[in-house]
Design an enzyme around this catalytic site. Structure first.
Site, PDB file in Angstrom:
ATOM      1  N   GLY A 142       0.837  -1.193   0.000  1.00 20.46           N
ATOM      2  CA  GLY A 142       0.000   0.000   0.000  1.00 20.46           C
ATOM      3  C   GLY A 142       0.870   1.241   0.000  1.00 20.46           C
ATOM      4  O   GLY A 142       2.033   1.206  -0.420  1.00 20.46           O
ATOM      5  N   ILE A 144       2.351   2.871   2.427  1.00 19.38           N
ATOM      6  CA  ILE A 144       3.551   2.769   3.251  1.00 19.38           C
ATOM      7  C   ILE A 144       4.534   1.783   2.651  1.00 19.38           C
ATOM      8  O   ILE A 144       5.741   2.050   2.573  1.00 19.38           O
ATOM      9  CB  ILE A 144       3.185   2.377   4.696  1.00 19.38           C
ATOM     10  N   ARG A 223       1.351  -3.683  12.510  1.00 24.22           N
ATOM     11  CA  ARG A 223       0.627  -3.901  13.757  1.00 24.22           C
ATOM     12  C   ARG A 223       1.243  -5.099  14.453  1.00 24.22           C
ATOM     13  O   ARG A 223       1.662  -6.067  13.800  1.00 24.22           O
ATOM     14  CB  ARG A 223      -0.879  -4.133  13.499  1.00 24.22           C
ATOM     15  N   GLU A 252       0.900  -4.854  22.992  1.00 25.84           N
ATOM     16  CA  GLU A 252       1.368  -3.507  23.314  1.00 25.84           C
ATOM     17  C   GLU A 252       0.513  -2.853  24.412  1.00 25.84           C
ATOM     18  O   GLU A 252      -0.708  -2.948  24.349  1.00 25.84           O
ATOM     19  CB  GLU A 252       1.297  -2.692  22.019  1.00 25.84           C
ATOM     20  N   HIS A 270       6.795   2.362  19.472  1.00 23.86           N
ATOM     21  CA  HIS A 270       5.754   2.778  18.525  1.00 23.86           C
ATOM     22  C   HIS A 270       5.946   4.241  18.101  1.00 23.86           C
ATOM     23  O   HIS A 270       5.089   5.102  18.311  1.00 23.86           O
ATOM     24  CB  HIS A 270       4.364   2.586  19.132  1.00 23.86           C
TER      25      HIS A 270
END
Length: 303
Positions: A142, A144, A223, A252, A270
């Site tokens: 995509g 990114i 993720r 997380e 993050h």
């Protein structure tokens, strides 16, 4: 905040931790629109408890929205938007940061200097992997993924492989590989850039890590749940792969002690979009979605 206050009567929550169960339900019941952030878990149970919410839009602050059950939201009459585009370059930059840190053992070296135990330069000190002209494999092509591929291709002269549901028309050479394991086996660096959710949970498991070359590095900026974290720990401990660079984690903010104890992994808190101008752009994009909703115009970033 200034942009939001021009249109709305704004209530600001000062606490930075995710909304608790009571706050999640109150948000749906007491407000017309809500701007949630990562970790605010609007799941099916929350919507079940508030079947007729006053809130009609969750304008998520971030591109990832796997913390929101979109189907349950729409069934309750609540639209969901996100902030794509604003995060692309910043997240790609963090991917490159992790690639370099992991391949060149930068975090390990920084710890050595801080410990006071560094004895000075010598020819075989902390030898890492040279990234230039190596092969990078990117899962997810995509916005990114493409931004990462561009940096790898043009910046480091790397050969680009990618795994994606569809072929992409790109302005540089890149080879689509339909098997994730095959792609992993051919790469010096494997990058996870897929969205979170049920379809990608534990996409990177023991089989994928076993397919990787023993010197290869694994990078995750997507993720945490796309990785079977225990399988990754086992692969790192056994030397099945050369190293890893992580910006996100399966549970997380909990990071397993076994992962923290490893020298061959770089761990970031993050930081993907952690630049003031990027976060400001994300916020303004979220507010644009809120404004469009209030004006009964098409939502710019409906998910």
């Amino acid at each position: 905040m200034t942009a939001a206050r021009q249109v709305f009567d704004v209530v600001v929550r000062q606490e930075t931790l995710p909304l608790d169960q009571e706050e999640l339900r109150a948000a749906l019941a007491e407000y017309d629109v809500v701007l949630p952030t990562l970790g605010d878990a609007f799941d099916a149970a929350v919507f079940a408890d508030v079947p007729e919410p006053r809130c009609k839009l969750l304008a998520n602050f971030g591109v990832g929205f796997n913390h929101i059950d979109v189907s349950a939201a729409r069934a309750a009459g609540v639209e969901v938007t996100n902030t794509p585009g604003a995060v692309t370059d910043a997240t790609a930059d963090i991917a490159m940061t992790l690639m370099l840190m992991s391949a060149r053992r930068a975090a390990e070296g920084e710890r050595l200097v801080r410990s006071g135990q560094w004895e000075g330069w010598h020819p075989t000190q902390m030898l890492g992997m040279h990234l230039t002209q190596k092969t990078v494999a990117i899962a997810g092509m995509g916005r990114i993924g493409q931004a990462i591929a561009q940096r790898c291709h043009f910046g480091f002269g790397m050969k680009v492989l990618y795994w994606n549901r569809s072929e992409k028309q790109l302005s540089f050479d890149a080879e689509r590989v339909t098997s994730l394991a095959e792609m992993a086996a051919r790469a010096d660096v494997v990058v996870a850039a897929v969205p979170g959710g049920v379809d990608t949970r534990h996409l990177f498991d023991a089989d994928v890590f076993a397919a990787m070359q023993s010197h290869a590095h694994f990078i995750n900026i997507s993720r945490g749940e796309v990785v079977d974290e225990q399988a990754l720990v086992a692969a790192l401990q056994a030397g099945v792969i050369g190293g890893a660079g992580l910006d996100v984690y399966e549970f997380e903010p909990e990071v397993p002690e076994a992962l923290r104890d490893l020298d061959n992994v770089t761990l970031l808190p993050h930081l993907g979009t952690a630049a003031l101008e990027v976060r400001t752009q994300m916020g303004l994009m979220a507010v644009d979605n809120l404004r469009a909703f209030t004006a009964k115009k098409p939502l710019p970033n409906r998910v």
